[in-house]
Design an enzyme around this catalytic site. Structure first.
Site, mmCIF file in Angstrom:
data_model
loop_
_atom_site.group_PDB
_atom_site.id
_atom_site.type_symbol
_atom_site.label_atom_id
_atom_site.label_comp_id
_atom_site.label_asym_id
_atom_site.label_seq_id
_atom_site.Cartn_x
_atom_site.Cartn_y
_atom_site.Cartn_z
ATOM 1 N N CYS A 73 0.869 -1.178 0.000
ATOM 2 C CA CYS A 73 0.000 0.000 0.000
ATOM 3 C C CYS A 73 0.903 1.225 0.000
ATOM 4 O O CYS A 73 1.708 1.405 0.924
ATOM 5 C CB CYS A 73 -0.876 -0.022 1.265
ATOM 6 N N CYS A 183 -0.986 3.693 -6.653
ATOM 7 C CA CYS A 183 -1.793 3.075 -5.598
ATOM 8 C C CYS A 183 -1.978 1.631 -6.041
ATOM 9 O O CYS A 183 -2.252 1.376 -7.223
ATOM 10 C CB CYS A 183 -3.139 3.796 -5.502
HETATM 11 N N1 DGL Z 1 -3.746 0.404 -2.073
HETATM 12 C C1 DGL Z 1 -3.591 1.640 -1.324
HETATM 13 C C2 DGL Z 1 -2.400 2.421 -1.872
HETATM 14 O O1 DGL Z 1 -1.559 1.830 -2.540
HETATM 15 C C3 DGL Z 1 -4.901 2.325 -1.295
HETATM 16 C C4 DGL Z 1 -5.021 3.341 -0.250
HETATM 17 C C5 DGL Z 1 -6.422 3.570 0.225
HETATM 18 O O2 DGL Z 1 -6.927 2.720 0.965
HETATM 19 O O3 DGL Z 1 -6.953 4.646 -0.060
HETATM 20 O O4 DGL Z 1 -2.245 3.608 -1.651
#
Ligand code: DGL
Length: 273
Positions: A73, A183
């Site tokens: 993440c 993301c």
């Molecule tokens: N997969 C997360 C990232 O890479 C998402 C973040 C979220 O939950 O907004 O930033």
């Protein structure tokens, strides 16, 4: 040889795009994937909450016996990786938007960066941005609303196309030829983006690079599993195992025997959207 699992963590389903690359590169490693879907999205939560919650979930993964952690993440990495490395005694692999590979692939030297609002405003991201060669221009846009839709399984709906159009068209108008998927949820939009913009944007996803970095760290610390080992993969949701199972099938074509686990209480910081 070390048969302990590797913990892979995301605010929700996005880290499955990283897990896919880890499984492809390290098929004999056992994994525990945690989707913190009860508290997703992290992208617009208070930064302190993201840091505390990331530490809490990673401590839970260590209590399960994990030998290394992948913070799959960008948002959690930006706000918590330093604290994790100070406090936890296992190798920790974080993720960050692939600005450098994007610049090296871009012909026009105009690069679009789509990431969460929290990633874009973090000090770590802004240091990364400042450290890039000055010959490229980066157009950074927060993908408001995308993570929530992907969490609901929407990866090509009219609603997601409408949002993508609003974020990508100004980049194209400004001459971008490369798009950083900053993301880990966004690689699941690759086909839709491709359908919308054709070859006008080269998509940069760092999933393979993260898997490679994990392999390097396992070798460095002598933590790799026996190549003959039969791995186990646990899929854990903090909200809804049935939904994680359905989405693992939809997104990865994996039959996941998912479980719901409460990792509570959440840190005492007000949660706002
Ligand atoms: N997969 C997360 C990232 O890479 C998402 C973040 C979220 O939950 O907004 O930033």
């Amino acid at each position: 040889m070390n048969a302990s699992p590797i913990g892979i963590f995301d605010s929700g389903l996005g880290g499955l795009s990283v897990l896919r690359e880890v499984r492809a590169m390290l098929p004999h490693e056992s994994l525990i994937y945690v989707a913190d879907s009860r508290y997703a999205p992290y992208g617009e939560k208070p930064e302190r909450f993201v840091e505390d919650r990331t530490l809490q979930v990673c401590e839970w993964l260590l209590a399960q016996g994990c030998k290394a952690l992948v913070i799959a993440c960008n948002t959690a990495t930006m706000h918590a990786v330093q604290t994790l490395r100070e406090r936890l005694a296992v190798p920790i692999i974080g993720v960050e938007p692939g600005l450098k590979p994007a610049a090296s692939q871009s012909q026009s030297k105009v690069v679009g960066v789509l990431a969460t609002a929290n990633t874009l405003k973090s000090a770590k991201f802004n240091r990364l941005l400042a450290s890039q060669a000055q010959d490229s221009q980066y157009l950074c846009v927060a993908g408001h609303g995308l993570v929530s839709l992907i969490e609901q399984g929407e990866i090509s709906s009219p609603a997601i196309r409408e949002k993508l159009d609003a974020y990508l068209q100004p980049m194209l108008d400004a001459g971008a030829d490369t798009l950083v998927l900053g993301c880990t949820h966004y690689p699941f939009l690759s086909e839709t983006i491709r359908d919308m913009v054709g070859n006008r944007l080269t998509l940069i996803d760092t999933g393979t690079a993260i898997a490679r970095q994990l392999a390097r760290k396992l070798a460095e610390f002598d933590l790799a599993a026996n190549p003959e080992a039969t791995p186990t993969i646990r899929y854990v949701s903090t909200k809804d195992a049935a939904h994680l199972r359905d989405m693992a099938w939809t997104l990865l074509r994996v039959e996941a025997d998912a479980e719901t686990v409460a990792i509570e209480p959440a840190p005492p910081v007000a949660v706002t959207e």
